[in-house]
Design an enzyme around this catalytic site. Structure first.
Site, mmCIF file in Angstrom:
data_model
loop_
_atom_site.group_PDB
_atom_site.id
_atom_site.type_symbol
_atom_site.label_atom_id
_atom_site.label_comp_id
_atom_site.label_asym_id
_atom_site.label_seq_id
_atom_site.Cartn_x
_atom_site.Cartn_y
_atom_site.Cartn_z
ATOM 1 N N CYS A 164 -4.605 -2.291 0.505
ATOM 2 C CA CYS A 164 -5.091 -3.717 0.222
ATOM 3 C C CYS A 164 -5.440 -4.557 1.562
ATOM 4 O O CYS A 164 -4.550 -4.323 2.477
ATOM 5 C CB CYS A 164 -3.914 -4.411 -0.348
ATOM 6 S SG CYS A 164 -3.300 -3.809 -2.133
ATOM 7 N N SER A 168 0.829 -1.212 -0.119
ATOM 8 C CA SER A 168 -0.040 -0.059 0.049
ATOM 9 C C SER A 168 0.818 1.258 -0.110
ATOM 10 O O SER A 168 2.145 1.230 0.314
ATOM 11 C CB SER A 168 -0.798 0.093 1.320
ATOM 12 O OG SER A 168 -1.718 -1.181 1.316
ATOM 13 N N HIS A 211 0.890 15.419 -3.564
ATOM 14 C CA HIS A 211 1.621 16.496 -4.586
ATOM 15 C C HIS A 211 1.005 17.809 -4.396
ATOM 16 O O HIS A 211 -0.167 17.730 -4.362
ATOM 17 C CB HIS A 211 1.535 15.994 -5.896
ATOM 18 C CG HIS A 211 2.163 14.459 -6.151
ATOM 19 N ND1 HIS A 211 3.443 14.323 -6.138
ATOM 20 C CD2 HIS A 211 1.760 13.369 -6.328
ATOM 21 C CE1 HIS A 211 3.673 12.901 -6.353
ATOM 22 N NE2 HIS A 211 2.607 12.292 -6.301
#
Length: 270
Positions: free
Chosen positions: A145, A117, A122
């Protein structure tokens, strides 16, 4: 409508569903003149640099009970920053993980089951060289996951940023099998991302959903309900402008917000 998952599913091995949350925020202001725009960019670089963003993602990892494997972070010139964090599972008490729809907590312990994971962020500060509008955007992605959903981190993320507009996408991919061999393409009940937001957030924002239930795709957009021009002025306040000029600036800001919210350009106000 999705079937209710009121009972535990006995799985054949690991739950390998992938659950991804894309969380995009926009913070808009008016900065008149080059000096104020430079001050705005300097403020963004200080408030949302790689070090602070790393701390936010670290809090998210702790919130969902993940081990941090590796962190990569970078500040950019002239502006902006990125952080990528690889996370993995840690031992869990599975009986303490619930499926109930509801807002995720602010920073406090929540146990999770994660593998392969990641969390990324950003930032994209920008300004209009002529119109005076400056828009800060941050994109955050949480992908897990296993049993836990990244929606558990949503409430904390919204409270970590001052956002005029929030656009969220949640998708469940893949499948897992139960012990009888039946495939399960989702393992928790969800009607809307809104069900995972706290009451104060719902009161603060106008919200719109576009959900595709049969594809396990959920999309929610939010825009602030209240508009106070003083909250959008950088370097100066509305008292520094004439009533006519303040009205013009308010129209510019509102149009910017609506164009981002609806995802299209709108005609200029007369």
């Amino acid at each position: 409508m999705l079937a209710r998952h009121n009972k535990r599913i006995k799985l054949h091995g690991f739950n390998n569903l992938t659950k991804s949350l894309s969380f995009n925020i926009y913070d808009i202001c008016y900065a008149s003149g080059e000096r104020h725009r430079d001050e705005y960019i300097a403020y963004i670089d200080e408030a949302y640099n790689a070090a602070r963003l790393t701390q936010i993602l670290t809090d998210v990892a702790q919130l969902i009970g993940a081990n941090i494997l590796d962190i990569s972070r970078q500040d950019y010139d002239p502006q902006g920053a990125s952080v990528t964090m690889l996370i993995s599972e840690e031992p869990v008490a599975t009986e303490r993980i619930g499926y109930t729809e509801g807002p995720g907590p602010l920073p406090e312990t929540v146990l999770a089951h994660l593998d392969k994971s990641h969390i990324t962020v950003h930032t994209y500060p920008e300004s209009h060289p002529e119109g005076g509008i400056a828009t800060f955007r941050a994109d955050i992605d949480v992908s897990t996951c296993g049993r836990i959903s990244p929606l558990r981190a949503l409430n904390y993320l919204i409270h970590s940023f001052e956002s005029d507009i929030v656009i969220m996408d949640y998708r469940v991919r893949g499948f897992t099998r139960d012990i009888r061999g039946k495939k399960h393409f989702i393992d928790h009940k969800i009607n809307s991302i809104q069900d995972f937001l706290s009451r104060d957030t719902k009161d603060k924002y106008q919200m719109v959903d576009v959900n595709v239930y049969q594809e396990y795709l959920f999309h929610t957009k939010m825009v602030l309900k209240d508009f106070d021009l003083d909250n959008y002025m950088f370097g100066l306040g509305k008292e520094d402008y004439s009533a006519r000029e303040a009205g013009r600036i308010a129209k510019l800001l509102k149009r910017e917000m609506m164009e981002i919210f609806y995802g299209k350009n709108m005609s200029r106000a007369p």
